[in-house]
Motif scaffolding. Structure first.
Motif, mmCIF file in Angstrom:
data_model
loop_
_atom_site.group_PDB
_atom_site.id
_atom_site.type_symbol
_atom_site.label_atom_id
_atom_site.label_comp_id
_atom_site.label_asym_id
_atom_site.label_seq_id
_atom_site.Cartn_x
_atom_site.Cartn_y
_atom_site.Cartn_z
ATOM 1 N N UNK A 32 0.829 -1.211 0.000
ATOM 2 C CA UNK A 32 0.000 0.000 0.000
ATOM 3 C C UNK A 32 0.855 1.249 0.000
ATOM 4 N N UNK A 33 0.356 2.243 -0.707
ATOM 5 C CA UNK A 33 0.951 3.579 -0.666
ATOM 6 C C UNK A 33 -0.163 4.583 -0.454
ATOM 7 N N UNK A 34 0.159 5.656 0.229
ATOM 8 C CA UNK A 34 -0.777 6.769 0.298
ATOM 9 C C UNK A 34 0.006 8.069 0.138
ATOM 10 N N UNK A 35 -0.694 9.121 -0.207
ATOM 11 C CA UNK A 35 -0.111 10.464 -0.205
ATOM 12 C C UNK A 35 -1.185 11.409 0.282
ATOM 13 N N UNK A 36 -0.844 12.239 1.248
ATOM 14 C CA UNK A 36 -1.860 13.099 1.844
ATOM 15 C C UNK A 36 -1.453 14.566 1.829
ATOM 16 N N UNK A 52 -3.182 3.807 -2.966
ATOM 17 C CA UNK A 52 -2.927 2.833 -4.042
ATOM 18 C C UNK A 52 -2.541 1.511 -3.404
ATOM 19 N N UNK A 58 4.818 2.444 -8.367
ATOM 20 C CA UNK A 58 5.928 3.365 -8.186
ATOM 21 C C UNK A 58 5.519 4.613 -7.418
ATOM 22 N N UNK A 59 4.433 5.223 -7.868
ATOM 23 C CA UNK A 59 4.131 6.556 -7.370
ATOM 24 C C UNK A 59 3.002 6.547 -6.359
ATOM 25 N N UNK A 60 3.144 7.341 -5.307
ATOM 26 C CA UNK A 60 2.034 7.466 -4.354
ATOM 27 C C UNK A 60 0.879 8.291 -4.918
ATOM 28 N N UNK A 61 1.142 9.030 -6.001
ATOM 29 C CA UNK A 61 0.109 9.909 -6.560
ATOM 30 C C UNK A 61 -0.604 9.190 -7.701
ATOM 31 N N UNK A 63 -2.266 8.927 -11.126
ATOM 32 C CA UNK A 63 -2.347 9.779 -12.323
ATOM 33 C C UNK A 63 -3.807 10.119 -12.633
ATOM 34 N N UNK B 166 5.593 13.136 2.735
ATOM 35 C CA UNK B 166 4.220 12.947 3.204
ATOM 36 C C UNK B 166 3.504 11.794 2.505
ATOM 37 N N UNK B 167 4.253 10.937 1.827
ATOM 38 C CA UNK B 167 3.648 9.726 1.265
ATOM 39 C C UNK B 167 3.892 8.594 2.252
ATOM 40 N N UNK B 168 2.988 7.637 2.287
ATOM 41 C CA UNK B 168 3.182 6.476 3.161
ATOM 42 C C UNK B 168 3.431 5.238 2.310
ATOM 43 N N UNK B 169 4.181 4.297 2.858
ATOM 44 C CA UNK B 169 4.398 3.016 2.182
ATOM 45 C C UNK B 169 4.545 1.921 3.234
ATOM 46 N N UNK B 170 4.298 0.673 2.821
ATOM 47 C CA UNK B 170 4.502 -0.448 3.747
ATOM 48 C C UNK B 170 5.990 -0.710 3.857
ATOM 49 N N UNK B 240 9.298 8.249 -9.715
ATOM 50 C CA UNK B 240 8.051 7.491 -9.563
ATOM 51 C C UNK B 240 7.045 7.886 -10.647
ATOM 52 N N UNK B 244 5.440 5.425 -13.652
ATOM 53 C CA UNK B 244 3.994 5.328 -13.901
ATOM 54 C C UNK B 244 3.665 5.725 -15.346
ATOM 55 N N UNK B 323 0.932 12.238 -15.601
ATOM 56 C CA UNK B 323 0.204 12.650 -16.798
ATOM 57 C C UNK B 323 1.006 13.653 -17.619
#
Lengths: 194, 594
Positions: A32-36, A52, A58-61, A63, B166-170, B240, B244, B323
């Motif tokens: 899991x990834x998050x971005x806040x 996600x 790859x990316x927390x954001x 698209x 400020x992104x989280x990951x496992x 990243x 994507x 994008x």
């Protein structure tokens, strides 16, 4: 891989909601990834959280055009961020608007009805939730996030069940807030089955 | 067990894995959570402090590293400017224990006054920098940064940007090592900077740059992905986004991920260039990797086409996205990558939603009191950095200048000495006062300025999430310390001081009027705690029978708890903190307690 965009207004609890979704996925052994949005926007500005989950990404954001689901804490914010949604993506949104201070001052207030009508016209699967009613029943304005997560889980679009979320709540919340949040979770989920 | 860690938490935990013993810093988005996480997970064996400002933090961390301890100092990008004085000498002195300077950059900018690229500082100071592309990479890389620092006796930069911070990951977190006592300070002439020593050390530093350029070329984080003929060089979160973006047509590209932009890994760059025909560079902020590639080609007399910011192709301000990158690759290379293409031109208009002062924020009352007191008179309002910068928004419109931490106090003096019209007000928060406001007040008193200093004392560092500061009397080690009194400091400097609660609107206005009549350097301390750290009072509500719908409350205060419904004002009980300011503004007295 599943992507979910949560959007709303600073202070509505989007950060906790995205962490709950991510944790529920991790409990299933998924990545899991998050971005806040953290910082100045938390003072009543627009906030978005990206979640996600699934295989490695790859990316927390997310698209634009790639979100399987959007969870709207405020319908105007869903309209603002709609370009993130996949063509066949699902929207779950609270129906109450939060007027921006700028709108109150300039008289450019907007209607919940216009926003909801637009979303229902544009989005194939749009589930509208009376968040104020659920908060009223549960006795707290702070459970909107959990109610929305309940609906999101029930929809099945993220591969997470209501039971999965319940387990995360039990581990994450202080015992005195658990019953109230479990009620909000169930009421949110009900909005999807009905 | 795997934990969901925010980038900043991953950096904190990584530093603890590396055995960090002394941690200092000054809060600033997006860097703050690193120090907070270490304080939270600390078993007491690590010394953690919020320093008064970044310069102090840098020097405390340097002292610890002189004594052989591993130290970490944290700040945001503009904070590094404050710490640049010690940095630009420490680079020539070096360290014994590993010392990492963590700086969080903010492309956008999202929560900062400027977009500033810390990679330039690395080059300027000639010290190595690591630039993480994800939280999990940051977790490992900060540990390597400590090792490099110790191996080469130099402070090492560790940079991340907002979307990594400020992104989280496992992330799988191991057991923290036991902290061993540092050797302690050993007296040696190497710790005393003198011209001769700087000269000798500069030679060593220059030689090290060449060694590290080679060593970093084999650093695992600097990675080539794919074998296509179009080369994409990237770093930070842009990596990243690139991965994507090219997902649907990877074969076309070779991606070079640069995680050590300085010293630039030249042999790694050669491997990349040999494999591709053309190169495009994606990086946020400034063209640092791009310039290094162009420079390297100049040195080695090679001539790849390099497309990027310098060719006007890639955005030179603001954030990138997957994008956007896909769009550029499609346009230039016909890559046929999938980009989001749903448009919603017929969408109903949604008004902008800028951040605002919270409902019940005492700063609103302070600004309103000054505005009322100075109604019809000429006045200039010099603002500063903190929540109260939001006083610039309508309807308060009380920030005429804002530059950097502490500058409101000294800008006001410049306006005054240039004979600019009106009373000069400087607004500064309590934490900012200690960080860089005090010297400005000394300057004002010494040089006979005529100004009113307004200290907005809400007893916390609110904007960054309520950190303690020297005026609070609490440390990050959980200990009680002597609170430094703002009023005593001001009196000692030689300013006349009045203290008033801004929510007592009448008294607040009277105090401002009284001070406006006087001359010299005078100070008003508006003291009322941040609404986020105290229990709210009972929410107010509007008696719709007596509300005449004049909307004065909304027009004058702009409180987010107030809105319009059916021609009358309404209060959102969930937001209202019961500060009562609107009831003092209402001409009919229709705003009451339940």
């Amino acid at each position: 891989m599943k992507s979910c965009l949560l959007c709303g207004v600073g202070g509505q609890g989007t950060v906790l909601a995205s962490r709950i979704l991510a944790q529920a996925a991790m409990n299933q052994g998924l990545f899991a990834r998050t971005a806040e949005t953290i910082g100045m926007s938390q003072r009543g500005g627009c906030v978005v959280s990206h979640v996600r989950i699934g295989e490695y990404v790859s990316s927390p954001m997310i698209p634009e055009g790639q979100a399987d689901m959007m969870i709207g804490f405020e319908p105007g914010e869903v309209v603002r961020n709609l370009s993130y949604l996949k063509e066949d993506g699902i929207v779950i949104t609270c129906k109450q608007v939060v007027q921006a201070v700028t709108a109150s001052l300039s008289g450019s207030d907007y209607n919940a009805e216009d926003m909801i009508a637009y979303l229902q016209r544009k989005v194939k699967h749009c589930i509208v939730i009376d968040g104020a009613e659920i908060c009223n029943i549960c006795g707290s304005g702070k459970v909107l996030n959990v109610a929305l997560v309940g609906a999101a889980a029930q929809s099945g679009a993220m591969g997470i069940s209501v039971e999965d979320v319940k387990a995360v709540l039990a581990a994450k919340l202080k015992p005195q807030f658990l019953a109230m949040n479990e009620q909000a979770l169930a009421l949110g989920a009900q909005c999807v089955t009905q | 067990m795997k934990e969901l860690l925010m980038g900043n938490e991953a950096i904190a935990v990584g530093a603890m894995m590396a055995g960090v013993q002394v941690v200092t810093g000054y809060p600033g988005t997006p860097s703050t959570e690193v120090l907070e996480t270490i304080a939270k997970r600390n078993d007491g064996s690590i010394y953690v402090e919020w320093s008064v400002n970044e310069k102090a933090g840098m020097e405390v961390a340097a002292g610890a590293a002189y004594a052989g301890a591993r130290s970490l100092v944290t700040m945001k990008q503009v904070g590094l400017n404050v710490a640049s004085d010690p940095l630009m000498s420490l680079n020539m002195i070096g360290v014994k224990g590993g010392m990492v300077v963590y700086v969080a950059d903010d492309p956008g900018p999202i929560s900062s006054q400027t977009e500033q690229d810390t990679r330039h500082y690395a080059k300027f100071a000639k010290i190595p920098i690591f630039d993480a592309t994800s939280p999990e990479e940051a977790y490992q890389m900060i540990q390597d940064a400590f090792d490099y620092s110790e191996k080469y006796h130099t402070p090492v930069f560790f940079r991340a940007t907002t979307r990594v911070c400020h992104a989280c990951a496992s992330i799988e977190v191991g057991e923290f090592p036991k902290i061993t006592k540092a050797e302690g300070f050993v007296k040696d002439s190497r710790w005393v900077i003198f011209p001769r020593l700087s000269y000798l050390n500069k030679k060593k530093v220059e030689a090290r740059e060449i060694t590290l350029a080679e060593e970093f070329s084999d650093y695992p984080g600097n990675e080539l992905i794919g074998s296509g003929k179009i080369g994409i060089a990237c770093g930070g979160i842009a990596y990243a986004y690139v991965m994507d973006a090219i997902e649907s047509n990877k074969e076309m590209f070779t991606v070079a991920k640069f995680v050590t932009p300085f010293p630039f890994p030249t042999i790694f760059a050669d491997r990349f260039l040999q494999q591709v025909d053309r190169v495009i560079v994606f990086e946020e902020l400034d063209p640092v990797i791009e310039d290094a590639l162009i420079y390297h080609q100049g040195v080695t007399h090679t001539t790849h086409e390099i497309i990027g910011k310098r060719t006007g192709t890639v955005l030179n301000a603001g954030e990138l996205s997957a994008n956007y990158i896909a769009g550029v690759l499609n346009e230039i290379f016909g890559a046929e990558l999938v980009v989001g293409n749903q448009t919603f031109e017929d969408a109903p208009k949604v008004p902008t939603r800028p951040p605002v002062l919270c409902a019940g924020c005492p700063h609103r009352a302070s600004f309103y009191a000054v505005k009322q007191a100075m109604k019809g008179k000429e006045a200039v309002f010099c603002g500063d950095i903190g929540c109260y910068t939001l006083g610039n928004a309508a309807p308060l419109d009380m920030v005429d200048t804002c530059l950097c931490m502490g500058a409101g106090i000294t800008i006001a003096q410049g306006l005054e000495h240039s004979k600019s019209a009106g009373t000069k007000f400087s607004f500064v928060g309590d934490s900012t006062f200690f960080a860089s406001g005090m010297t400005g007040v000394v300057n004002a008193v010494y040089n006979k300025a005529d100004m009113i200093l307004v200290v907005l004392d809400n007893s916390t560092t609110a904007m960054t999430g309520h950190q303690p500061h020297p005026g609070i009397g609490k440390t990050m080690m959980g200990e009680v310390s002597a609170a430094v009194s703002i009023e005593k400091v001001l009196v000692a400097i030689g300013a006349e001081v009045k203290i008033v609660n801004p929510l007592d609107l009448e008294a607040a206005i009277a105090t401002v009027k009284e001070m406006d009549e006087k001359s010299g350097v005078r100070a008003i301390i508006f003291r009322s705690p941040c609404v986020a750290i105290v229990k709210p009072d009972q929410a107010r509500h509007i008696d719709t029978n007596t509300c005449i719908g004049c909307m004065k409350c909304i027009r004058e205060l702009g409180c987010p708890a107030l809105s319009k419904k059916d021609g009358k004002a309404v209060i959102d009980p969930a937001l209202c903190t019961g500060c009562g300011l609107c009831s003092k503004v209402c001409p009919t007295g229709c705003i009451v307690k339940d």
